[in-house]
Motif scaffolding. Sequence first.
Motif, short mmCIF file in Angstrom:
data_model
loop_
_atom_site.label_atom_id
_atom_site.label_comp_id
_atom_site.label_asym_id
_atom_site.label_seq_id
_atom_site.Cartn_x
_atom_site.Cartn_y
_atom_site.Cartn_z
N PRO A 1 1.01 12.89 12.74
CA PRO A 1 0.41 14.21 12.94
C PRO A 1 -0.34 14.69 11.71
N PRO A 2 -1.15 15.74 11.86
CA PRO A 2 -1.87 16.32 10.72
C PRO A 2 -0.93 16.64 9.57
N GLY A 3 -1.39 16.30 8.36
CA GLY A 3 -0.58 16.56 7.17
C GLY A 3 0.28 15.41 6.74
N THR A 4 0.37 14.36 7.56
CA THR A 4 1.18 13.19 7.19
C THR A 4 0.54 12.47 6.01
N VAL A 5 1.33 12.21 4.99
CA VAL A 5 0.85 11.46 3.83
C VAL A 5 0.83 9.97 4.18
N LEU A 6 -0.31 9.36 4.00
CA LEU A 6 -0.47 7.93 4.31
C LEU A 6 -0.26 7.12 3.04
N GLY A 7 0.99 7.08 2.59
CA GLY A 7 1.31 6.37 1.36
C GLY A 7 0.97 4.89 1.46
N VAL B 1 2.06 2.19 -0.14
CA VAL B 1 3.18 1.24 -0.08
C VAL B 1 3.86 1.30 1.28
N GLU B 2 4.14 2.51 1.73
CA GLU B 2 4.83 2.68 3.01
C GLU B 2 4.01 2.13 4.18
N GLN B 3 2.72 2.49 4.24
CA GLN B 3 1.90 2.06 5.37
C GLN B 3 1.60 0.57 5.33
N ALA B 4 1.40 0.02 4.13
CA ALA B 4 1.15 -1.41 4.03
C ALA B 4 2.36 -2.19 4.53
N GLU B 5 3.55 -1.71 4.18
CA GLU B 5 4.78 -2.37 4.63
C GLU B 5 4.95 -2.22 6.14
N ARG B 6 4.69 -1.03 6.65
CA ARG B 6 4.84 -0.78 8.09
C ARG B 6 3.90 -1.63 8.91
N LEU B 7 2.66 -1.79 8.42
CA LEU B 7 1.65 -2.51 9.18
C LEU B 7 1.61 -4.01 8.88
N GLY B 8 2.36 -4.42 7.87
CA GLY B 8 2.40 -5.84 7.53
C GLY B 8 1.13 -6.36 6.90
N SER C 1 -1.41 -6.23 3.03
CA SER C 1 -1.36 -5.93 1.60
C SER C 1 -2.09 -4.62 1.33
N ARG C 2 -2.01 -4.13 0.13
CA ARG C 2 -2.58 -2.81 -0.18
C ARG C 2 -4.10 -2.82 -0.20
N THR C 3 -4.72 -3.96 -0.47
CA THR C 3 -6.19 -3.99 -0.51
C THR C 3 -6.80 -3.73 0.87
N PRO C 4 -6.39 -4.46 1.92
CA PRO C 4 -6.95 -4.12 3.24
C PRO C 4 -6.53 -2.74 3.72
N LEU C 5 -5.34 -2.27 3.28
CA LEU C 5 -4.93 -0.93 3.68
C LEU C 5 -5.88 0.10 3.07
N ARG D 1 -5.55 15.44 -4.14
CA ARG D 1 -5.08 15.14 -5.49
C ARG D 1 -3.55 15.16 -5.54
N GLY D 2 -3.00 14.10 -6.06
CA GLY D 2 -1.56 14.01 -6.21
C GLY D 2 -0.82 13.52 -4.98
N ARG D 3 -1.52 13.44 -3.83
CA ARG D 3 -0.87 13.01 -2.58
C ARG D 3 -1.50 11.77 -1.99
N GLY D 4 -2.72 11.48 -2.39
CA GLY D 4 -3.42 10.35 -1.80
C GLY D 4 -4.02 10.72 -0.47
#
Length: 216
Positions: free
Chosen positions: A21-27, A29-36, A38-42, A59-62
């Motif tokens: 939902p709106p406001g969700t931080v797309l971290g 590390v978390e999203q790369a792990e969830r989607l399987g 690496s961080r570069t394609p993420l 700023r500060g949240r990504g």
Amino acid sequence: MRASDRAYAELRRDIVEWRLPPGTVLGEVEQAERLGVSRTPLREALSRLAADGLAVQQRGRGAVVSDVSLEHVDDLFGLRRALEVEAARIAARSGVSAPFSALAERFSAAAGHIGPREPSAPYYGLAEELDAAVDAAVDNPYLEQALRGLRVHLARLRRLAQDDPQRLRASAAEHAAIARAIASGDPELAAAATMLHLHHSLDHIKAHAGSREDTP
């Protein structure tokens, strides 16, 4: 499919369907792990989402899932009228009939099966098929690109209004009328049917979306 394309497609779907939902931080590390991936394609996927207006950098949240607000609904529907009404006219002039006749019958059948306990996903799938059929008949990559960008925001906005069986039945009947008008080769009838559908859609969103928008 490239890893970045897959990550983009999955994140885009999760945002449109409100699993993110709106406001969700797309971290990263978390999203790369969830989607399987690496961080570069993420990162590539997140950049594409930002270009689509589905994510913003804070700023500060990504990357954060962007807000959906009723403040912009009139602007979105103004653009939608300009693009979809003209697309319906062009599709009706194209001489393509059979796919739209078939879709009209399927929408009419769907309208009779939507109820409080029936899932809305089949109806939305039909609506996507109609969009694809119109795009193919219009055969204008610039118009198709503009519509594709608009539809993703409209899909998120539609979720604010939630699934109302009565409105879904009416909407299925309206889509059947649009498809039937295009199949008949009547540009002005297709434009009028599209305009009527958009008018009713906008009224419904404005009347029913407030409670969802205020939910934290």
